[in-house]
Design an enzyme around this catalytic site. Structure first.
Site, PDB file in Angstrom:
ATOM      1  N   ASP A 106       0.837  -1.108  -0.058  1.00 47.71           N
ATOM      2  CA  ASP A 106      -0.090   0.054   0.030  1.00 47.71           C
ATOM      3  C   ASP A 106       0.922   1.199  -0.038  1.00 47.71           C
ATOM      4  OD1 ASP A 106      -2.223   1.816   0.559  1.00 47.71           O
ATOM      5  OD2 ASP A 106      -3.361  -0.117   1.372  1.00 47.71           O
ATOM      6  N   GLU A 269      -6.923   3.600  -5.332  1.00 48.85           N
ATOM      7  CA  GLU A 269      -8.144   3.818  -4.636  1.00 48.85           C
ATOM      8  C   GLU A 269      -8.944   4.941  -5.023  1.00 48.85           C
ATOM      9  OE1 GLU A 269     -10.013   4.285   0.011  1.00 48.85           O
ATOM     10  OE2 GLU A 269      -8.265   5.564  -0.634  1.00 48.85           O
TER      11      GLU A 269
HETATM   12  C1  GLC Z   1      -7.859   5.194   2.581  1.00 51.48           C
HETATM   13  C2  GLC Z   1      -7.750   4.046   3.241  1.00 51.48           C
HETATM   14  C3  GLC Z   1      -8.333   4.594   4.555  1.00 51.48           C
HETATM   15  C4  GLC Z   1      -7.483   5.505   5.304  1.00 51.48           C
HETATM   16  C5  GLC Z   1      -7.673   6.626   4.452  1.00 51.48           C
HETATM   17  C6  GLC Z   1      -6.839   7.658   4.758  1.00 51.48           C
HETATM   18  O1  GLC Z   1      -9.399   5.581   2.310  1.00 51.48           O
HETATM   19  O2  GLC Z   1      -8.512   2.920   2.740  1.00 51.48           O
HETATM   20  O3  GLC Z   1      -8.472   3.012   5.362  1.00 51.48           O
HETATM   21  O4  GLC Z   1      -8.352   5.647   6.429  1.00 51.48           O
HETATM   22  O5  GLC Z   1      -7.523   6.333   3.108  1.00 51.48           O
HETATM   23  O6  GLC Z   1      -5.331   7.264   4.421  1.00 51.48           O
END
Ligand code: GLC
Length: 550
Positions: A106, A269
């Protein structure tokens, strides 16, 4: 020639990959502290190989104060001692590689932890080498934040910092200051951290919160929308803080970087408002993300055939032939069975969702525990909540603990998650029956359904490579489609979204195909070896996959 073709397919491995998301804190605890660790993942690689996944995406395991459970990173090139050591990571990578499983890290580009040395330096004064590495602004004339921007995690997105006598911007928690992506030095520093992991052999990244990278330089107020949010603030339309055009410039740079590492994948994402915005994420010249997440399909959140048909059709026709990446579950959302289940037919509905995830032309993202039917275990008391948004927003927003409970391995203490200590979140109540060990023994379990489905998806040419074509486009109860290869062979998929039995008519002559029957490859019910395509009978919520034959 043959050699280079095989090579090209290998480099494109992600196009139809099954990628399994692991939340390391919750997967398996080998040192008994109640928190999962990297060795816990290594210990279960055979399970993942047997399930058939091509890659695992591990959510952040870097050093972090854990305000956002790892998404607040204080060192991008190390392992948090809670999760193990760099040697543990290297062993995990080596063992995964031995089993043909790729490892995806990630990468949080948008923000660091407020404990990161870069931020500590940046906030120390208005004049230091990193003074411009974060998004700093003066207060307005009355000492208030410069505008009405809201944090996604509640309340103003601006936090006052005394040493600089300025506000800094944070799209998420105040402990997650946003980096200034207009600063070239910031970009280079982040790209270097990515090289660090690529050099170790990771197969790419899941890029966190991509649309949040830039904010309007003119600092214009967001327009208000009706209503208030879970944190009792007026709703805003995030037109000045979300999905700004410059995001694409960074994505092209990232693609350029990963191109140096053949086969490395960039997953985004990407919560976006529509398919047109999703299409842009691939880049005009396929020079941005390989796999931006399609959040439209998996989050329809009602069992509606017309909605799913439309989403599938859009993904097929409006993203320029790129492969979609579908997902129904992740660590930020209530598990899909609690969004789609009706309580009475959850087993059938889980198989339906699994089939829908794993049979279209797409890459597929699974979330740990989905394959055994883990459910959301939302806290009932605010004192029990671990995820800060659940405390800030209680009771409207209860946080994300419910979908992050320990993986259910068996029916021993703590569901075999491990440990002398209590797990960091309580184990789901259904663990006595919903667990890997019991389901492995039961040929009709959800787990074995997933295993068969994933195997079929790999072994069947049409499911692996075929085009996607909608079949009966009028039924409002049955979603049906084909996967067809150029040689005229086809697989038919029919999913009954209703609780009552249905008969669906699939006429292939309109598609220029000959077949009149299908030989069953997989079904969620039992008994049929072949079906007549003009009248496929499906029980309530039944899922059917068959090879078209004359
Ligand atoms: C993304 C992640 C989430 C996190 C956010 C801030 O949405 O999936 O879990 O809290 O980013 O980094």
């Amino acid at each position: 020639m043959l050699c280079s073709l095989a090579g090209a397919a290998e480099l494109d491995w992600w196009r139809n990959a099954v990628i399994y998301e692991i939340y390391p804190r919750s997967f398996a605890d080998t040192n008994g502290d109640g928190i999962g660790d990297l060795n816990g993942i290594t210990a279960h690689l055979d399970y993942l190989k047997d399930l058939g996944v091509d890659a695992i995406w591990i959510t952040p395991f870097y050093p972090s104060p854990q305000v956002d459970f790892g998404y607040d990173i204080s060192d991008y090139e190390a392992v948090d001692p809670q999760y193990g050591t760099m040697a543990d990571f290297e062993r995990l990578l080596a063992e995964a590689t031995k089993r043909g499983i790729k490892v995806i890290n990630d990468m949080v580009l948008n923000h660091t932890s407020d404990q990161h040395p870069w931020f500590k330096e940046s906030k120390s004064s208005r004049k230091n080498k990193k003074a411009d590495w974060y998004v700093w602004q003066n207060a307005d004339l009355k000492g208030r934040p410069p505008n009405n921007w809201q944090s996604i995690f509640g309340h103003s997105a601006w936090q006052w910092s005394e040493p600089r006598k300025q506000y800094y911007y944070h799209a998420f928690y105040k402990e997650q200051p946003d980096l200034n992506f207009r600063n070239r030095a910031v970009r280079s520093a982040m790209y270097d951290t990515m090289r660090f992991w690529l050099d170790k052999g990771v197969a790419g990244f899941r890029l966190d919160a991509v649309p949040s990278l830039f904010e309007d330089p003119l600092l214009r107020d967001e327009p208000y929308r009706d209503g208030i949010d879970a944190y009792s603030e007026r709703n805003v339309a995030r037109i000045y803080t979300d999905n700004l055009p410059e995001v694409h410039e960074v994505l092209r740079e990232l693609r350029h970087l990963t191109n140096e590492y053949p086969g490395a994948v960039l997953i985004g994402e990407t919560y976006l408002p529509n398919v047109a915005e999703l299409a842009k994420m691939y880049g005009k010249n396929r020079d941005e993300l390989h796999l931006p997440m399609d959040m439209q399909l998996g989050f329809v959140n009602k069992l509606s055939v017309p909605d799913f048909r439309e989403r599938l059709f859009e993904a097929e026709t409006e993203i320029n032939g790129n492969p979609p990446l579908f997902a129904f579950d992740n660590h930020d959302n209530i598990r899909s069975i609690d969004r789609y289940g009706d309580g009475a037919h959850n087993g059938e509905i889980q198989r339906l969702l699994a089939t829908l995830l794993l049979t279209p032309r797409s890459a597929a993202l699974m979330y740990y525990g989905e394959e055994i039917g883990m459910v959301t275990n939302t806290p009932t008391k605010v004192e029990d909540v671990r995820d800060p948004i659940g405390r800030i927003g209680w009771p409207k927003e209860k946080g994300r603990d419910g979908e992050r409970t320990p993986m259910q391995w068996n029916n021993d203490t703590n569901a075999g998650f491990g440990g002398i200590h209590k797990p960091w979140l309580p184990v789901g109540e259904n663990y006595k029956t919903v667990n890997v060990a019991s389901e492995s023994r039961d040929p009709d379990s959800l787990l074995n359904y997933y295993r068969k489905l994933i195997r079929l998806r790999k072994e069947n040419d049409q499911l692996r490579e075929g085009d996607f074509v909608l079949a009966n486009e009028v039924s409002s109860r049955v979603l049906s489609y084909l996967r067809m290869t150029k040689d005229g062979k086809a697989v038919v998929i029919a999913l009954n979204f209703a609780s009552a039995p249905q008969i669906v008519n699939i006429d292939l002559s309109t598609r220029g195909l000959q077949g009149k029957h299908a030989k069953t490859l997989l079904e969620s019910f039992s008994g049929v070896e072949t079906v007549t395509l003009r009248a496929i009978a499906l029980p309530g919520f039944g899922s059917y996959v068959g090879q078209v034959v004359p």
